[in-house]
Design an enzyme around this catalytic site. Structure first.
Site, short mmCIF file in Angstrom:
data_model
loop_
_atom_site.label_atom_id
_atom_site.label_comp_id
_atom_site.label_asym_id
_atom_site.label_seq_id
_atom_site.Cartn_x
_atom_site.Cartn_y
_atom_site.Cartn_z
N ASP A 160 8.72 1.75 -14.02
CA ASP A 160 9.57 2.94 -14.11
C ASP A 160 11.04 2.59 -13.90
OD1 ASP A 160 9.50 2.30 -11.46
OD2 ASP A 160 8.90 4.28 -10.74
N ASP A 183 -6.59 -7.39 -7.63
CA ASP A 183 -5.32 -7.31 -6.92
C ASP A 183 -4.90 -8.72 -6.56
OD1 ASP A 183 -3.25 -6.62 -4.77
OD2 ASP A 183 -3.87 -4.64 -5.44
N GLN A 207 -1.97 4.45 -5.41
CA GLN A 207 -1.95 5.09 -6.72
C GLN A 207 -3.17 4.71 -7.55
OE1 GLN A 207 -1.43 7.51 -9.68
NE2 GLN A 207 -0.21 7.63 -7.82
N ARG A 238 0.60 13.99 -8.82
CA ARG A 238 0.97 14.27 -10.21
C ARG A 238 0.96 13.00 -11.06
NH1 ARG A 238 5.63 11.12 -11.36
NH2 ARG A 238 7.54 12.02 -10.50
#
Length: 330
Positions: free
Chosen positions: A228, A163, A142, A114
């Site tokens: 987050d 990265d 992700q 999601r």
């Protein structure tokens, strides 16, 4: 009444990315239509050398489904020391009419799916129609999921990846080229990758050096995934000064998301935030209005995304007789 148990392998074969994208769109629209009750999520940071665990709770009034998810991440020593993954999730579904527990399912795949779908929904609503080149800052699981989802929305022609370790980005290159046939260039710096982007995806743990505003070309759409919680950050706050800012949840992003940083530095005010993605999807607010706009989608992740996705999986399981029922209540 019996409760359905769905293991990770069950969940993986019960839903595809296109269905997840539809479920996430439904979630965003429902959230911006007052069809959702979603308390602030709770995050617990564990002691040094461990990670964090988040708890997200949501009620979707139309479907009469309550979901509760626990998801952990960053436990890098888990496989060796405890024999379990470094990231795990569990979702409980309740029938809101009775509050009976109807399903327990693995939630680790759902979180990844999601979250990837959220990026794709934002790309569909906000990226330039001719966007074809992606820069991926961060090349973990992700980052791969974002490509899987966005690849359902548009034709990706090339990816520039960076990265903190060359080994990680090289593996990403091999995996993406094998799975999709999309050419991947491993960039020698963040700047080199970002300058090429039509769509910029940031999926780091948000505690390294920042993507600088001067690297981002006009017309770029930014999918900001990694921040987050307070203490995480991926973007230089100056980026927000002249960008169109779209958030998944106004309350979450202004308190815990990437948007908190420019607010805290008085670079923007809350009035400068264009709106929530659900408002754009519902047509209440415009999306991209010119090819030169820089658009930022700040995604903190919401319980309602878990709710709609998990409920779709549950319905698919019932329809296809997948999973094991057990008597939770005597």
């Amino acid at each position: 009444m019996k409760t359905l148990l769905l293991k990770k392998n069950d969940v993986g074969r019960l839903i595809g990315m296109t269905e997840v994208i539809d479920a996430v769109e439904e979630a965003y629209k429902a959230f911006s239509s007052d069809q959702v009750e979603q308390p602030d999520y709770i995050g617990i940071h564990l002691p040094s050398l461990r990670g964090e665990i988040d708890f997200k709770l949501g009620y979707y009034k139309v479907a009469e489904i309550i979901s509760m998810k626990a998801h952990s991440g960053g436990f890098t020593n888990n496989p060796v020391e405890h024999g379990v993954p470094n990231s795990m999730g569990t979702i409980l579904l309740f029938d809101a009419k009775s509050c009976a527990l109807i399903c327990i399912m693995d939630g680790s795949l759902i979180t990844g799916l999601r979250t990837g779908a959220a990026g794709a929904v934002s790309v569909k609503a906000l990226a330039r129609k001719n966007a074809r080149t992606i820069a991926s800052i961060g090349t973990g699981n992700q980052a791969r999921m974002q490509i899987r989802a966005i690849n359902e929305i548009l034709k990706i022609e090339e990816i520039h990846a960076w990265d903190s370790t060359y080994e990680t980005s090289s593996k990403y290159k091999a995996d993406i080229e094998r799975e999709f046939g999309i050419p991947v260039t491993v960039a020698s710096s963040k700047k080199e990758a970002v300058e090429r982007a039509d769509i910029l995806i940031t999926t780091t743990r948000g505690k390294g050096s920042l993507v600088e505003a001067e690297w981002v070309k006009p017309g770029t759409h930014i999918v900001a995934i990694g921040t987050d919680q307070r203490g995480k950050q991926e973007l230089e706050p100056e980026l927000f000064r002249n960008a169109k800012i779209i958030v998944d949840s106004l309350s979450q992003c202004t308190e815990k998301g990437e948007t908190w940083h420019p607010l805290n530095k008085n670079i923007i005010t809350k009035d400068d935030i264009h709106g929530e993605i659900g408002e754009v999807l519902l047509g209440r607010k415009p999306g991209r209005e010119s090819d030169d706009e820089i658009t930022i989608f700040d995604s903190t992740g919401m319980a309602i995304q878990d709710n709609t996705t998990a409920n779709k999986i549950y319905q698919n399981a019932i329809a296809n007789n997948v999973g094991a029922f057990f008597q939770f209540f005597e």
